[in-house]
Design a protein around this motif. Structure first.
Motif, PDB file in Angstrom:
ATOM      1  N   GLY A 113      18.929 -11.530  -6.208  1.00 21.17           N
ATOM      2  CA  GLY A 113      19.793 -12.694  -6.223  1.00 21.17           C
ATOM      3  C   GLY A 113      20.666 -12.813  -4.988  1.00 21.17           C
ATOM      4  N   ARG A 114      20.982 -14.037  -4.610  1.00 14.63           N
ATOM      5  CA  ARG A 114      21.780 -14.280  -3.405  1.00 14.63           C
ATOM      6  C   ARG A 114      23.155 -13.630  -3.472  1.00 14.63           C
ATOM      7  N   HIS A 115      23.689 -13.480  -4.658  1.00 11.04           N
ATOM      8  CA  HIS A 115      25.035 -12.917  -4.784  1.00 11.04           C
ATOM      9  C   HIS A 115      25.069 -11.414  -4.552  1.00 11.04           C
ATOM     10  N   ILE A 116      23.951 -10.813  -4.187  1.00  5.67           N
ATOM     11  CA  ILE A 116      23.953  -9.415  -3.779  1.00  5.67           C
ATOM     12  C   ILE A 116      24.906  -9.197  -2.616  1.00  5.67           C
ATOM     13  N   THR A 117      25.164 -10.241  -1.833  1.00  6.68           N
ATOM     14  CA  THR A 117      26.072 -10.099  -0.689  1.00  6.68           C
ATOM     15  C   THR A 117      27.479  -9.718  -1.131  1.00  6.68           C
ATOM     16  N   LYS A 118      27.893 -10.183  -2.322  1.00  2.84           N
ATOM     17  CA  LYS A 118      29.216  -9.808  -2.840  1.00  2.84           C
ATOM     18  C   LYS A 118      29.249  -8.324  -3.172  1.00  2.84           C
ATOM     19  N   GLN A 141      27.254  -6.012  -1.835  1.00  9.97           N
ATOM     20  CA  GLN A 141      27.171  -5.287  -0.566  1.00  9.97           C
ATOM     21  C   GLN A 141      28.530  -5.202   0.113  1.00  9.97           C
ATOM     22  N   ASP A 142      29.266  -6.291   0.113  1.00  3.52           N
ATOM     23  CA  ASP A 142      30.567  -6.324   0.779  1.00  3.52           C
ATOM     24  C   ASP A 142      31.527  -5.335   0.129  1.00  3.52           C
ATOM     25  N   THR A 143      31.524  -5.310  -1.199  1.00  2.00           N
ATOM     26  CA  THR A 143      32.396  -4.386  -1.931  1.00  2.00           C
ATOM     27  C   THR A 143      32.074  -2.939  -1.604  1.00  2.00           C
ATOM     28  N   PHE A 144      30.797  -2.595  -1.657  1.00  4.60           N
ATOM     29  CA  PHE A 144      30.430  -1.190  -1.516  1.00  4.60           C
ATOM     30  C   PHE A 144      30.320  -0.751  -0.059  1.00  4.60           C
ATOM     31  N   PRO A 195      26.505  -6.982   5.322  1.00 10.42           N
ATOM     32  CA  PRO A 195      26.503  -7.406   3.921  1.00 10.42           C
ATOM     33  C   PRO A 195      26.102  -8.876   3.763  1.00 10.42           C
ATOM     34  N   ASN A 196      24.944  -9.208   4.300  1.00 10.43           N
ATOM     35  CA  ASN A 196      24.475 -10.595   4.260  1.00 10.43           C
ATOM     36  C   ASN A 196      23.113 -10.742   3.580  1.00 10.43           C
ATOM     37  N   GLY A 197      22.642  -9.642   2.959  1.00  8.45           N
ATOM     38  CA  GLY A 197      21.379  -9.696   2.238  1.00  8.45           C
ATOM     39  C   GLY A 197      20.141  -9.585   3.095  1.00  8.45           C
ATOM     40  N   CYS A 198      20.312  -9.340   4.403  1.00  3.94           N
ATOM     41  CA  CYS A 198      19.157  -9.330   5.307  1.00  3.94           C
ATOM     42  C   CYS A 198      18.211  -8.165   5.027  1.00  3.94           C
ATOM     43  N   GLN A 199      18.643  -7.196   4.253  1.00  2.00           N
ATOM     44  CA  GLN A 199      17.804  -6.041   3.944  1.00  2.00           C
ATOM     45  C   GLN A 199      16.664  -6.425   2.980  1.00  2.00           C
ATOM     46  N   PHE A 200      16.811  -7.555   2.301  1.00  2.00           N
ATOM     47  CA  PHE A 200      15.826  -8.045   1.342  1.00  2.00           C
ATOM     48  C   PHE A 200      14.982  -9.145   1.989  1.00  2.00           C
ATOM     49  N   ASP A 201      13.791  -9.352   1.478  1.00  2.00           N
ATOM     50  CA  ASP A 201      12.919 -10.384   2.029  1.00  2.00           C
ATOM     51  C   ASP A 201      13.261 -11.768   1.505  1.00  2.00           C
ATOM     52  N   GLN A 202      13.857 -11.838   0.313  1.00  2.00           N
ATOM     53  CA  GLN A 202      14.190 -13.133  -0.275  1.00  2.00           C
ATOM     54  C   GLN A 202      15.425 -12.996  -1.144  1.00  2.00           C
ATOM     55  N   LEU A 203      16.375 -13.907  -0.954  1.00  2.00           N
ATOM     56  CA  LEU A 203      17.542 -14.009  -1.828  1.00  2.00           C
ATOM     57  C   LEU A 203      17.367 -15.259  -2.681  1.00  2.00           C
ATOM     58  N   ALA A 245      18.265  -2.511  -0.342  1.00  3.10           N
ATOM     59  CA  ALA A 245      16.925  -2.812  -0.863  1.00  3.10           C
ATOM     60  C   ALA A 245      16.126  -1.539  -1.115  1.00  3.10           C
ATOM     61  N   GLY A 246      16.834  -0.458  -1.460  1.00  3.26           N
ATOM     62  CA  GLY A 246      16.196   0.804  -1.782  1.00  3.26           C
ATOM     63  C   GLY A 246      15.923   1.710  -0.595  1.00  3.26           C
ATOM     64  N   GLU A 247      16.178   1.245   0.601  1.00  2.00           N
ATOM     65  CA  GLU A 247      15.915   2.058   1.796  1.00  2.00           C
ATOM     66  C   GLU A 247      17.013   3.102   1.998  1.00  2.00           C
TER      67      GLU A 247
END
Length: 290
Positions: A96-101, A103-106, A118-126, A269-271
């Motif tokens: 989900g796109r809100h993964i960025t929230k 990421q920012d926290t952690f 913390p912009n979700g770029c680690q995933f292929d699709q948000l 993204a598990g990496e």
């Protein structure tokens, strides 16, 4: 579950009591894997691929084309096996796109390297609420279901089956905690009501099951059964009652056993994190923070 359109095959990781699922279109043989688990031994800090290899054996034996590794959220109780399927099959990793929230926290909590964005770029699709994932002749509709975390998603297959992550559990287990950063008992109640508004014969496939005494693990349950007997949100439970119960219960819960390693990897993204100067990768344990 098998029908003339699709097959759903479950895989249970007994250590974390997590269900992963392979779903495929019977016509095209295109497939997705949902919430895969990478084995992790906390005492030694070693990962292994026993569980994901079993899933891969199933994929290969059925001559499937794996298109996606789909995450319902950034899990706190197991490490994602999604990168394994990206490397082996070229599957795209979606969340989900809100993964960025999250990421920012952690990123702040773990004081991660400045290169971690913390912009979700680690995933292929948000994914956004309402997005559609096509799989051969099938389609999943994405439903944003915040509450457990801000980023939780449900994948709704053919308006018949929902893969709900931690949004709701089996009726005798109830619902997930909401005391992680950005969690909300109020939002979780509303998300669950969205699920329970679907036709009563809709199946709910859970991410976890923690069986009470006298029964074995179950992967799915109908909306009807949830409405009748879920101990936290059955028909007749008000939002105020749920919030009071959930917030009181959460105050007494211990942190998940694998939250510290799991979150650090799953927001990537598990990496694994980058190597340090000595060529070794490290995870961090923040003291007196959780």
């Amino acid at each position: 579950m098998n029908n003339n359109k699709y097959t759903i095959q479950e895989f249970l990781d007994h250590d974390s009591e997590t269900f992963s699922y392979v779903v495929f279109d019977r016509a095209s043989k295109q497939a997705v894997v949902i919430d895969p688990v990478l084995d992790f031994d906390y005492q030694s800090g070693r990962t292994s691929e026993v569980g994901v290899n079993k899933i891969a054996e199933y994929i290969d034996s059925n001559s499937l084309s794996l298109e996606w590794a789909l995450e319902t959220h950034a899990h706190a109780d197991h490490i994602s096996g999604a990168p394994y399927f990206k490397r082996k099959y070229g599957a795209k990793i979606g969340i989900g796109r809100h993964i960025t929230k999250v990421q920012d926290t952690f990123k702040s909590l773990f004081n991660l390297e400045k290169e971690f964005l913390p912009n979700g770029c680690q995933f292929d699709q948000l994914f956004d609420n309402g997005d559609v994932i096509k799989l051969g002749q099938l389609q999943f509709t994405v439903m944003h279901t915040p509450g457990h975390t801000p980023a939780d998603l449900v994948y709704f297959l053919e308006n018949e089956v929902m893969f709900v992550g931690d949004t709701i559990f089996m009726p005798d287990v109830g619902t997930a905690r909401c005391d992680f950063p950005g969690g909300s008992a109020s939002q979780l109640f509303e998300s669950i009501q969205l699920l329970l508004s679907k036709p009563e014969d809709t199946f709910i496939y859970v991410c976890h099951d923690y069986p009470t005494e006298g029964r074995s693990h179950r992967s799915h349950v109908s909306v009807k059964e949830q409405k009748e007997s879920n101990k936290h949100v059955h028909d007749g439970i008000s939002k105020a009652e749920f919030i009071e119960m959930r917030e009181t219960r959460d105050k007494g819960l211990a942190m998940p056993r694998l939250i510290l390693p799991a979150i650090q990897l799953n927001i990537r993204a598990g990496e694994e994190p980058p190597k340090e100067e000595n060529g070794t990768r490290y995870l961090k344990i923040p003291l007196n923070q959780l």
